[in-house]
Design an enzyme around this catalytic site. Structure first.
Site, PDB file in Angstrom:
ATOM      1  N   ASP A  45       0.564  -1.146   0.299  1.00 30.37           N
ATOM      2  CA  ASP A  45       0.025   0.018   0.106  1.00 30.37           C
ATOM      3  C   ASP A  45       0.855   1.167  -0.193  1.00 30.37           C
ATOM      4  OD1 ASP A  45      -2.224  -1.324  -0.084  1.00 30.37           O
ATOM      5  OD2 ASP A  45      -2.620  -1.360   2.415  1.00 30.37           O
ATOM      6  N   GLU A 122      -4.425   9.593   4.866  1.00 29.39           N
ATOM      7  CA  GLU A 122      -4.382  10.549   6.126  1.00 29.39           C
ATOM      8  C   GLU A 122      -3.628  11.782   5.873  1.00 29.39           C
ATOM      9  OE1 GLU A 122      -1.547   8.446   6.308  1.00 29.39           O
ATOM     10  OE2 GLU A 122      -3.581   6.267   7.347  1.00 29.39           O
ATOM     11  N   ASP A 149      -2.066  14.418  22.674  1.00 34.11           N
ATOM     12  CA  ASP A 149      -0.324  14.247  21.489  1.00 34.11           C
ATOM     13  C   ASP A 149      -1.087  14.453  20.425  1.00 34.11           C
ATOM     14  OD1 ASP A 149       0.318  13.146  24.204  1.00 34.11           O
ATOM     15  OD2 ASP A 149       0.788  10.871  22.629  1.00 34.11           O
TER      16      ASP A 149
END
Length: 264
Positions: A45, A122, A149
């Site tokens: 990927d 993303e 975070d």
């Protein structure tokens, strides 16, 4: 038909790449690294992510297909042993094109021009030294002040990647949406976040605004960079879509089962 091939550059992937070039040119297809109509990714990927960004400026003119030379991926769904079958199908133009939504990321800075990115999987934002503090706006309205975070904003097709590792939902890749997922948020008597992933439809957007002037580390798929002088970031479903060449049914939920549930 014009084609190009993106290889992971290991020995097996390179060998398959050379075989594919030979087979395809024997069928009369033309190798064109700059303006292909179909891009074959050989690797995993991650290899397809590189191919996507290489041709992100002409997504309406190119379709992608993946051959996996490692673990079965969500984008690379052909086996090396099926190379000849795939080549024959490409040569005969025996495929349909499916389109999946993408994430648009717009960075606005105080002193420089805005920058726009497209993400297939993303985008993430973190603070390298201290807790990330960001105001989260949905459709122009204040939703929360996030402390933690970092934050991950993913596409539906990227929902099985980093998003899932963070506890986000798996979304079918055809749905026009984006997902916002927290990374280790701070929740106590003083600070609050929603604590769950948010799934936004195509006509909604999310804006992150820094509370303090600081540096941020960001990723857009495999790309990593440090961003300073940040005014705000806006995320939404992009107008562009990624196109995949489909030669046979793509059983998404079966792939999810095989990747995350099955012990075989």
């Amino acid at each position: 038909m014009r084609f190009s091939i993106q290889s992971r550059r290991d020995s097996q992937s390179n060998e398959l790449m050379e075989l594919a070039k030979t087979y395809l040119t024997d069928f009369g297809l033309v190798l064109d690294e700059e303006e292909p109509e179909i891009v074959i990714s050989i690797g995993g990927d991650g290899t397809l992510l590189h191919a996507f960004h290489r041709h992100a400026h002409r997504l309406d003119q190119v379709a992608f297909v993946g051959i996996h030379t490692g673990h079965l991926g969500f984008y690379a769904d052909w086996k090396p042993s099926e190379l000849e079958k795939l080549v024959l199908s490409i040569a005969k133009n025996e495929f349909n094109v499916v389109e999946y939504p993408l994430l648009e990321v717009q960075l606005h800075c105080h002193q420089s021009e805005s920058v726009r990115y497209l993400a297939l999987n993303e985008a993430t934002i973190k603070s390298p030294d201290v807790t990330l503090v960001m105001d989260v706006e949905l459709n122009g309205n204040q939703f929360e002040r996030f402390r933690g975070d970092g934050l991950c904003v993913s596409t539906p097709s990227g929902s099985t990647a980093y998003n899932k590792a963070l506890g986000g939902a798996i979304i079918h890749p055809t749905l026009p949406a984006i997902q916002i997922t927290e990374m280790a948020s701070i929740n106590n008597r003083v600070f609050r976040t929603v604590g769950s992933s948010l799934v936004l439809p195509a006509h909604h957007n999310c804006t992150l605004k820094p509370v303090k002037d600081q540096q941020f580390t960001m990723t857009v798929d495999h790309k990593h960079f440090v961003q300073s002088d940040l005014k705000w970031i806006t995320f939404n479903v992009a107008n562009e879509k990624v196109r995949f060449a489909r030669f046979r049914p793509f059983p998404f939920w079966e792939r999810v089962h095989d990747s995350f549930v099955s012990n075989e």
